[in-house]
Design a protein around this motif. Structure first.
Motif, PDB file in Angstrom:
ATOM      1  N   SER A 239       0.819  -1.223   0.000  1.00 57.07           N
ATOM      2  CA  SER A 239       0.000   0.000   0.000  1.00 57.07           C
ATOM      3  C   SER A 239       0.846   1.264   0.000  1.00 57.07           C
ATOM      4  CB  SER A 239      -0.927   0.002   1.227  1.00 57.07           C
ATOM      5  OG  SER A 239      -0.168  -0.071   2.431  1.00 57.07           O
ATOM      6  N   LEU A 240       2.172   1.122  -0.108  1.00 56.50           N
ATOM      7  CA  LEU A 240       3.059   2.286  -0.027  1.00 56.50           C
ATOM      8  C   LEU A 240       2.804   3.255  -1.176  1.00 56.50           C
ATOM      9  CD1 LEU A 240       5.526   3.784   1.157  1.00 56.50           C
ATOM     10  CD2 LEU A 240       6.982   2.325  -0.288  1.00 56.50           C
ATOM     11  N   LEU A 241       2.469   4.495  -0.825  1.00 53.44           N
ATOM     12  CA  LEU A 241       2.347   5.590  -1.780  1.00 53.44           C
ATOM     13  C   LEU A 241       3.229   6.717  -1.263  1.00 53.44           C
ATOM     14  CD1 LEU A 241      -1.518   5.613  -2.407  1.00 53.44           C
ATOM     15  CD2 LEU A 241       0.256   4.706  -3.928  1.00 53.44           C
ATOM     16  N   LEU A 242       4.145   7.174  -2.086  1.00 53.18           N
ATOM     17  CA  LEU A 242       5.132   8.130  -1.598  1.00 53.18           C
ATOM     18  C   LEU A 242       5.199   9.325  -2.538  1.00 53.18           C
ATOM     19  CD1 LEU A 242       7.063   8.247   0.805  1.00 53.18           C
ATOM     20  CD2 LEU A 242       8.839   7.272  -0.645  1.00 53.18           C
ATOM     21  N   GLY A 243       4.907  10.497  -2.002  1.00 58.20           N
ATOM     22  CA  GLY A 243       4.983  11.710  -2.791  1.00 58.20           C
ATOM     23  C   GLY A 243       4.167  12.814  -2.156  1.00 58.20           C
ATOM     24  N   ASN A 244       4.084  13.912  -2.858  1.00 53.53           N
ATOM     25  CA  ASN A 244       3.362  15.081  -2.372  1.00 53.53           C
ATOM     26  C   ASN A 244       2.835  15.835  -3.579  1.00 53.53           C
ATOM     27  OD1 ASN A 244       2.483  17.524  -1.346  1.00 53.53           O
ATOM     28  ND2 ASN A 244       4.247  17.846  -0.010  1.00 53.53           N
ATOM     29  N   GLY A 245       1.531  15.831  -3.751  1.00 49.74           N
ATOM     30  CA  GLY A 245       0.951  16.533  -4.888  1.00 49.74           C
ATOM     31  C   GLY A 245       0.268  17.827  -4.522  1.00 49.74           C
TER      32      GLY A 245
ATOM     33  N   ILE B 146       6.516  12.582  -6.952  1.00 47.63           N
ATOM     34  CA  ILE B 146       5.960  11.275  -6.611  1.00 47.63           C
ATOM     35  C   ILE B 146       6.915  10.177  -7.068  1.00 47.63           C
ATOM     36  CG2 ILE B 146       4.682  11.090  -8.791  1.00 47.63           C
ATOM     37  CD1 ILE B 146       2.429   9.743  -7.236  1.00 47.63           C
ATOM     38  N   ASP B 147       6.917   9.085  -6.324  1.00 48.17           N
ATOM     39  CA  ASP B 147       7.611   7.867  -6.746  1.00 48.17           C
ATOM     40  C   ASP B 147       6.556   6.943  -7.331  1.00 48.17           C
ATOM     41  OD1 ASP B 147       9.027   5.529  -7.061  1.00 48.17           O
ATOM     42  OD2 ASP B 147       9.330   5.165  -4.922  1.00 48.17           O
ATOM     43  N   LEU B 148       6.648   6.683  -8.634  1.00 45.54           N
ATOM     44  CA  LEU B 148       5.683   5.834  -9.318  1.00 45.54           C
ATOM     45  C   LEU B 148       6.089   4.359  -9.299  1.00 45.54           C
ATOM     46  CD1 LEU B 148       4.868   8.067 -12.419  1.00 45.54           C
ATOM     47  CD2 LEU B 148       3.413   7.647 -10.429  1.00 45.54           C
ATOM     48  N   GLY B 149       7.166   4.037  -8.595  1.00 48.87           N
ATOM     49  CA  GLY B 149       7.568   2.637  -8.485  1.00 48.87           C
ATOM     50  C   GLY B 149       6.562   1.829  -7.685  1.00 48.87           C
ATOM     51  N   TYR B 150       6.831   0.531  -7.534  1.00 47.89           N
ATOM     52  CA  TYR B 150       5.873  -0.302  -6.820  1.00 47.89           C
ATOM     53  C   TYR B 150       6.586  -1.292  -5.905  1.00 47.89           C
ATOM     54  CZ  TYR B 150       6.776  -3.480 -10.779  1.00 47.89           C
ATOM     55  OH  TYR B 150       7.372  -4.257 -11.733  1.00 47.89           O
TER      56      TYR B 150
END
Length: 479
Positions: free
Chosen positions: A301-307, A423-427
Motif C-alpha cells: 500500500s506504499l504511496l510516496l509523494g506530495n501533490g 511522486i515515486d511511481l515505483g511499486y
C-alpha cells in the motif's frame, strides 16, 4: 494469442537515445579527459567503440528507429564523435546518453536492464574522439546486429492484446487531458499478469523528419485501471504508461490480477499535438502466469509523494521537496520510478530504521526521459514494518536547467508540465513476518561475513527469529 481489435503496426515506446544539443548542468561543464585506466594503445572504432554502441546505443540508433541518426557504420558515427564524447561524459544528469540516471557512487547499484556505460567505456570513447576517431582494422569489427523491424513486443509474444479507440489529433492546438474511454478485455476467467507492455501505434512515418521524440507520438502518458463486477479489492491499478517507459515484468511471487470480464478504464490521459495531424491509439499487451497460479506476496500500500504542498520558486537552484511514509507492513521495493516535472533534476530514496539511515538510490531526472529502475531481485530494498521511507526531490529553475518553459514564474502542484509533481511511481510488495524472515535468510546466505553489507536490508544481520517457545503446562503455576 488473443487480440482485441485490429493490430496496426506502429512505433514501439521503448526509447533510449537522442544526441541533440546538450542541456547540461553547471557541475557538468568541466573538460573531459581520458581515464588513466585506459591502455595507452590506440583506441579504434572497429575494436573498441562498436561493441559499446551495439550494447547501449544501436537499439534506437539505427535506420528507421526512433533516434534522429543511425550509429551503426563508421561513416554514420564519425561525424558525431565529439557530440557522443560530450553526451556520455556529463554524468547522471539530463542529456546523458544512454539516458540512465542512476548515481553510481551511492546506494544500490544492481538494476535490471542497465544500459549505462562503465567508467572504462566512457574513457575509451573520450580517448577515441580526442585522437581523431580512428577507424582501425575492419577485421576487428564484431558481426553487425540484426534489427527486428517487425514490431515485436519486448516482453515476448503476448497472451492478450487490447487496444484503445483511435483518436485524431490536429497538427497544432492545446494539449488534451482526460478520459479516453473503456476497453473490454474479453477475458472469461481470472488471470494473473507476469508482464505488461504499452505502446502507441500511429500513422507518423518512422523515417519522417522530426527532431524530438514527442514529434513521433501524441500520447504523453496514460493512467489506467482495470475492474470487473465482483473483482477482489475492487479492481487493479497498473503502472502508468509514459513515452519511453520500459515494460513491466512482475516478480514471480507477485503477479497482478486481470479479472474475468474486466474492462480497462483509460481515465487520465495527456494528449498533445506534434506538428502533424496524427491518427493514433494505444495497445496494451499482457503475458500471463500459467493457469492456476496464485501470488505469494500482495501489492504493498506504499504511496510516496506530495501533490499538494509544492512550492517551486523562480530562478532558484537546489530547491528540495520532501515526503515521508511509515511502513505498516514488511515491504520489498521492486522498482523506483522518480516523477517530477520540468524543474526536476534529481530524486533520492532513503530508509530510516531507528538510528540507521540508508540512502537506497539517487538518480538524476530529466522530464524528457521518464524511466523506471527495477532492482535486481537479490538487491531490492527489504524493509521491516516501522521503517520510515523518505523521498527527496531536487529542483532547479535557473538557466542551468533548460526544461522549464519560463523559470521566472512561481509554480505549485499540478498535472501540466508547467506545474509540478513530486511522486515515486515505483511499486512494492508486502510480506508476512515469515516471508520477511525467509527473504532475509536468502540475503544472509550470500554474505561471506559480517563485513558484507546489504544496502536496503537494515535487519539482514539481526539474529534470525526462531519459532516461539512453547509454554509448559502443569506444575505449581500451571493452568
Amino acid at each position: 494469442m488473443k487480440v482485441i481489435g485490429r493490430f496496426v503496426p506502429g512505433a514501439a515506446a521503448g526509447l533510449f537515445a537522442l544526441f541533440a544539443p546538450i542541456a547540461s548542468h553547471a557541475q557538468s561543464t568541466a573538460p573531459v579527459t581520458a581515464s588513466a585506466s585506459v591502455s595507452e594503445s590506440q583506441v579504434t572504432f572497429a575494436k573498441d567503440i562498436v561493441p559499446i554502441l551495439q550494447r547501449s546505443c544501436q537499439g534506437c540508433h539505427h535506420a528507421d528507429s526512433v533516434a534522429p541518426m543511425s550509429l551503426v557504420t563508421y561513416e554514420e558515427v564519425r561525424p558525431w564523435a565529439r557530440s557522443i564524447k560530450s553526451r556520455v561524459s556529463i554524468g547522471p544528469h539530463g542529456g546523458v546518453m544512454p539516458p540512465w540516471f542512476v548515481e553510481k557512487d551511492i546506494g544500490i547499484q544492481k538494476f535490471k536492464e542497465d544500459p549505462s556505460l562503465s567508467d572504462e567505456e566512457i574513457a575509451k570513447i573520450v580517448k577515441w574522439a580526442n585522437n581523431g576517431a580512428p577507424r582501425g582494422n575492419p577485421s576487428d569489427m564484431p558481426p553487425p546486429l540484426k534489427f527486428d523491424e517487425s514490431d515485436k513486443w519486448t516482453i515476448g509474444e503476448p497472451d492478450l492484446i487490447v487496444k484503445s479507440k483511435e483518436i485524431t489529433v490536429p497538427a497544432h492546438g492545446p494539449d488534451q487531458w482526460g478520459d479516453v474511454g473503456l476497453i473490454p478485455t474479453g477475458l472469461k476467467e481470472d488471470r494473473y499478469v507476469s508482464a505488461l507492455e504499452v505502446r502507441e501505434v500511429n500513422d507518423v512515418p518512422k523515417a519522417g523528419p522530426t527532431k524530438t521524440v514527442g514529434g513521433r507520438f501524441v500520447f504523453h502518458h496514460m493512467t489506467y485501471t482495470s475492474s470487473a463486477p465482483g473483482a477482489e479489492g475492487g479492481g487493479t491499478s497498473w503502472p502508468i504508461h509514459e513515452i519511453g517507459r520500459n515494460a513491466d515484468i512482475f516478480p514471480p511471487e507477485a503477479g497482478r490480477l486481470l479479472a474475468a470480464n474486466s474492462v480497462l478504464s483509460l481515465s487520465a490521459g495527456h494528449i498533445h499535438p506534434n506538428g502533424r495531424e496524427t491518427r493514433s491509439h494505444l495497445e496494451f499487451a499482457f503475458r500471463f502466469f500459467p493457469e492456476g497460479y496464485k501470488p505469494i506476496y500482495k501489492k504493498a500500500s506504499l504511496l510516496l509523494g506530495n501533490g499538494i504542498d509544492i512550492d517551486v520558486k523562480p530562478n532558484q537552484a537546489k530547491q528540495e521537496l520532501h515526503a515521508y511514509a511509515t511502513l505498516t507492513e514488511n515491504t520489498k521495493i521492486i522498482a523506483f520510478e522518480p516523477h517530477l516535472h520540468a524543474p526536476g533534476v534529481r530524486m533520492c530514496l532513503e530508509a530510516i530504521w531507528g538510528y540507521n539511515v540508508q540512502t537506497l538510490s539517487c538518480v538524476g531526472y530529466d522530464h524528457n526521459w521518464v524511466h523506471q529502475y527495477v532492482y535486481e531481485d537479490d538487491a531490492a530494498p527489504l524493509l521491516p514494518k516501522g521503517t520510515i521511507v523518505h523521498l527527496i526531490g531536487f529542483l532547479d529553475t535557473t538557466d542551468a536547467n533548460k526544461n522549464p518553459a519560463d523559470p521566472r514564474n512561481w509554480a505549485g502542484g499540478g498535472r501540466r508540465s508547467i506545474a509540478n509533481m513530486f511522486i515515486d511511481l515505483g511499486y512494492s510488495v508486502s510480506l508476512t513476518d515469515e516471508q520477511f524472515q525467509a527473504e532475509m535468510a536468502k540475503r544472509r546466505a550470500k554474505m561471506k561475513s559480517r563485513n558484507d553489507y546489504d544496502i536496503g536490508c537494515p535487519l539482514c544481520w539481526a539474529p534470525p527469529v526462531g519459532p516461539a517457545p512453547t509454554t509448559a503446562t502443569g506444575g505449581a503455576g500451571g493452568q
